[in-house]
Design an enzyme around this catalytic site. Structure first.
Site, PDB file in Angstrom:
ATOM      1  N   LYS A 274       0.846  -1.191   0.000  1.00 29.59           N
ATOM      2  CA  LYS A 274       0.000   0.000   0.000  1.00 29.59           C
ATOM      3  C   LYS A 274       0.888   1.250   0.000  1.00 29.59           C
ATOM      4  CE  LYS A 274      -4.081  -1.784   2.389  1.00 29.59           C
ATOM      5  NZ  LYS A 274      -5.051  -1.540   1.307  1.00 29.59           N
ATOM      6  N   ARG A 348     -10.580 -11.250   0.844  1.00 28.66           N
ATOM      7  CA  ARG A 348     -11.454 -12.224   0.185  1.00 28.66           C
ATOM      8  C   ARG A 348     -10.821 -13.609   0.168  1.00 28.66           C
ATOM      9  NH1 ARG A 348     -11.567  -8.731  -5.194  1.00 28.66           N
ATOM     10  NH2 ARG A 348     -11.271  -7.128  -3.613  1.00 28.66           N
TER      11      ARG A 348
HETATM   12  N1  BES Z   1      -8.304  -3.759   3.804  1.00 31.24           N
HETATM   13  C1  BES Z   1      -8.436  -3.291   2.472  1.00 31.24           C
HETATM   14  C2  BES Z   1      -9.731  -2.503   2.234  1.00 31.24           C
HETATM   15  C3  BES Z   1      -9.861  -1.198   2.981  1.00 31.24           C
HETATM   16  C4  BES Z   1      -9.514  -0.017   2.364  1.00 31.24           C
HETATM   17  C5  BES Z   1     -10.364  -1.162   4.263  1.00 31.24           C
HETATM   18  C6  BES Z   1      -9.654   1.176   3.043  1.00 31.24           C
HETATM   19  C7  BES Z   1     -10.505   0.026   4.943  1.00 31.24           C
HETATM   20  C8  BES Z   1     -10.151   1.201   4.326  1.00 31.24           C
HETATM   21  C9  BES Z   1      -8.435  -4.460   1.489  1.00 31.24           C
HETATM   22  O1  BES Z   1      -7.694  -5.549   1.864  1.00 31.24           O
HETATM   23  C10 BES Z   1      -7.859  -3.935   0.209  1.00 31.24           C
HETATM   24  O2  BES Z   1      -6.736  -3.530   0.238  1.00 31.24           O
HETATM   25  N2  BES Z   1      -8.639  -3.963  -0.854  1.00 31.24           N
HETATM   26  C11 BES Z   1      -8.208  -3.492  -2.118  1.00 31.24           C
HETATM   27  C12 BES Z   1      -8.718  -4.434  -3.174  1.00 31.24           C
HETATM   28  C13 BES Z   1      -8.179  -4.169  -4.535  1.00 31.24           C
HETATM   29  C14 BES Z   1      -6.721  -4.532  -4.580  1.00 31.24           C
HETATM   30  C15 BES Z   1      -8.949  -4.987  -5.523  1.00 31.24           C
HETATM   31  C16 BES Z   1      -8.785  -2.094  -2.345  1.00 31.24           C
HETATM   32  O3  BES Z   1      -9.930  -1.863  -1.991  1.00 31.24           O
HETATM   33  O4  BES Z   1      -8.061  -1.252  -2.843  1.00 31.24           O
HETATM   34 ZN    ZN Z   2      -5.624  -5.409   1.319  1.00 35.51          ZN
END
Ligand code: BES
Ligand code: ZN
Ligand code: ZN
Length: 494
Positions: A274, A348
């Site tokens: 991230k 997921r």
């Molecule tokens: N934990 C994150 C989602 C999230 C984002 C929770 C902001 C709380 C605040 C999740 O694991 C994630 O990173 N999802 C990605 C998915 C993408 C790579 C398809 C996202 O939402 O960017």
């Molecule tokens: Zn994630």
């Protein structure tokens, strides 16, 4: 916070503050108690324009010769437009005021409302007082230097009947479970690890009736071939954990709801790391797990006659030389192969193994999962509603109703088959991401592949689990969302 009651206005004990309800137009509300000499306590605000009785408006003044030093005139808006949610919002301003002024004990007058059942009034009032009454200070020296923050300790409801008092205290019990979840989420990711969640789950077995906790350690997870949970765990020096907490409040019934909670104790994104600004709140990525455990905490305390099993797949999503790799294919517990296109779509993956484990082994009548799953749901709904996706209209409708009753609103998104094309993989049975369009929906469609025909609902709480600023009756940071929603949903089943 505890609730007490007193039968008459005259018999009330001393307190820091008396709360007197007003309708909009500065009309003193008729209260549920006899022999009121209220007019003497509140000056006529009509004379001035200082107080209009709008929702959540408060005017505090000082009185002598009364059991309280202060009287708060509290506006509730128009009587004809009163709702439980408006009561929550209005009474929350009292708690916020008391927290600020360090007041601990209050006496509360209950408005008599022609358009609403008295128990609903008590529910809104109690939750409004309870929900903001929280502060996380475990890691803050300053808070201690300034003197420990003072929270409301007692609220005496003047004229409350036995059943009204019981309801207020039921709300208090429920909010303790909400705070239990908030503490877990607000804690350091380095403290609240998968092993810590294990200890918490074992603690539930010790302290709650009808609760049995089973934990799979890494060895057992390997033996079970939970290939996706293991893949996500590879970058972390901490072992994963697979936690099952079973509450059997109705042993005669075979009905069972399984609640699955995403337990990523920190989400770095993995090798697809991230960016700066995207990781700082990722200790909240176990909010689904906190809600699932908090749900057991609540229903056990309330001794509800139902059967619920919480399932928590837990690991960090860290980065390291052993990390799982974008482009590689991993085999799930169900046997389906998954192309990991993005290591940041880890939620997921661990949920998929948990869902198929539950379907195969726990005989669920229905499954609800809660997860901080996608940033996409924040774009769609912000922090005002949780995303709901389901393969079952009955479950979805009951959740939506529970959402509007509790104020933990949910909004249903479609699961059209056509979106599934986005998850097609050239080299595996399915791919773990479907691109940016409809990101929350494709995430849910991925999960749906692992529940077979079981009635299932997915709650994406990425936007509602954690707030950067306090809002209405919700304190900043962990909200504890999902617990009041689930308890209301579970009660509506029976
Ligand atoms: N934990 C994150 C989602 C999230 C984002 C929770 C902001 C709380 C605040 C999740 O694991 C994630 O990173 N999802 C990605 C998915 C993408 C790579 C398809 C996202 O939402 O960017
Ligand atoms: Zn994630
Ligand atoms: Zn995540």
């Amino acid at each position: 916070m505890d609730f007490f009651s007193t039968t008459t206005l005259q018999s009330r004990k001393s307190a820091d503050l008396l709360v007197v309800p007003f309708w909009k137009g500065s009309k003193l509300a008729e209260v549920a108690v006899e022999g009121s000499s209220l007019e003497k306590l509140v000056s006529d605000p009509m004379d001035t324009q200082d107080f209009k009785g709008s929702e959540g408006e408060v005017l505090v003044h000082y009185v002598s010769g009364q059991p309280e030093k202060r009287v708060a005139m509290l506006g509730l808006g128009l009587q004809a437009e009163l709702t439980v949610e408006k009561l929550r919002r209005s009474y929350a301003t009292i708690t916020k005021l008391c927290n600020k002024k360090k007041l601990k004990d209050i006496n509360v007058l209950v408005p008599k409302c022609t358009s609403m059942a008295e128990l609903d009034v008590i529910r809104g009032l109690s939750e409004g007082l309870l929900l903001p009454n929280y502060v996380f200070t475990a890691l803050k020296h300053d808070a201690l230097k300034e003197g420990k923050p003072v929270l409301l300790e007692t609220a005496t409801i003047i004229g409350a009947t036995k059943s009204e008092l019981a309801l207020a205290n039921k709300c208090a019990t429920l909010c303790e479970s909400v705070n239990f979840a908030r503490d877990l989420i607000n804690g350091n990711a380095d403290d609240v690890t998968p092993q810590y969640l294990v200890a918490v789950a074992k603690g539930l077995e010790k302290t709650c009736k009808h609760v049995k906790t089973t934990v799979f350690d890494k060895k057992r997870i390997e033996k079970e071939k939970m290939g996706l949970l293991l893949a996500v765990n590879r970058g972390s020096f901490r072992d994963p954990a697979f936690i099952i907490v079973e509450y059997k409040g109705n042993p005669k019934s075979s009905d069972r709801t399984v609640v699955v909670g995403k337990g990523i104790t920190f989400d770095t994104g993995g090798l697809i790391l991230k960016p700066r600004g995207g990781m700082e709140t990722m200790k909240d990525d176990m909010s689904g797990a906190a809600a699932a455990l908090g749900c057991i905490h609540a229903i056990a305390a309330l001794e509800l006659p139902i059967n619920v099993t919480a399932v928590v797949p837990s690991t960090e999503n860290s980065i390291g030389s052993k990390s799982y790799k974008p482009g590689d294919v991993y085999t799930s517990y169900s046997g389906k192969t998954v192309e990991v296109h993005d290591t940041d779509a880890e939620g997921r993956l661990v949920l998929a193994d948990a869902l198929s484990y539950a379907v195969k082994n726990l005989k669920p009548s229905r499954i609800i999962d809660l997860a901080t799953l996608t940033g996409s749901i924040i774009i769609a709904l912000g922090d005002e509603a949780t995303g709901l996706m389901s393969n079952n209209d009955v479950v979805a409708d009951l959740l939506a109703r529970a959402g509007s009753e509790t104020g933990e609103r949910v909004w249903r998104m479609p699961l059209y088959e056509d979106y599934k094309d986005q998850l097609k993989s050239d080299i595996a049975d399915i791919k773990n991401v479907g691109g940016r369009p409809a990101g929350s929906i494709t995430a849910a469609l991925f999960l749906q592949e692992f529940v077979n025909k079981c009635p299932w609902a997915h709650l994406d709480i990425a936007g509602t689990a954690y707030l950067s600023e306090a809002k209405r009756y919700t304190p900043k940071h962990a909200t504890g969302v999902g617990i009041r929603l689930l308890v209301s949903f579970l009660e509506s089943l029976s």
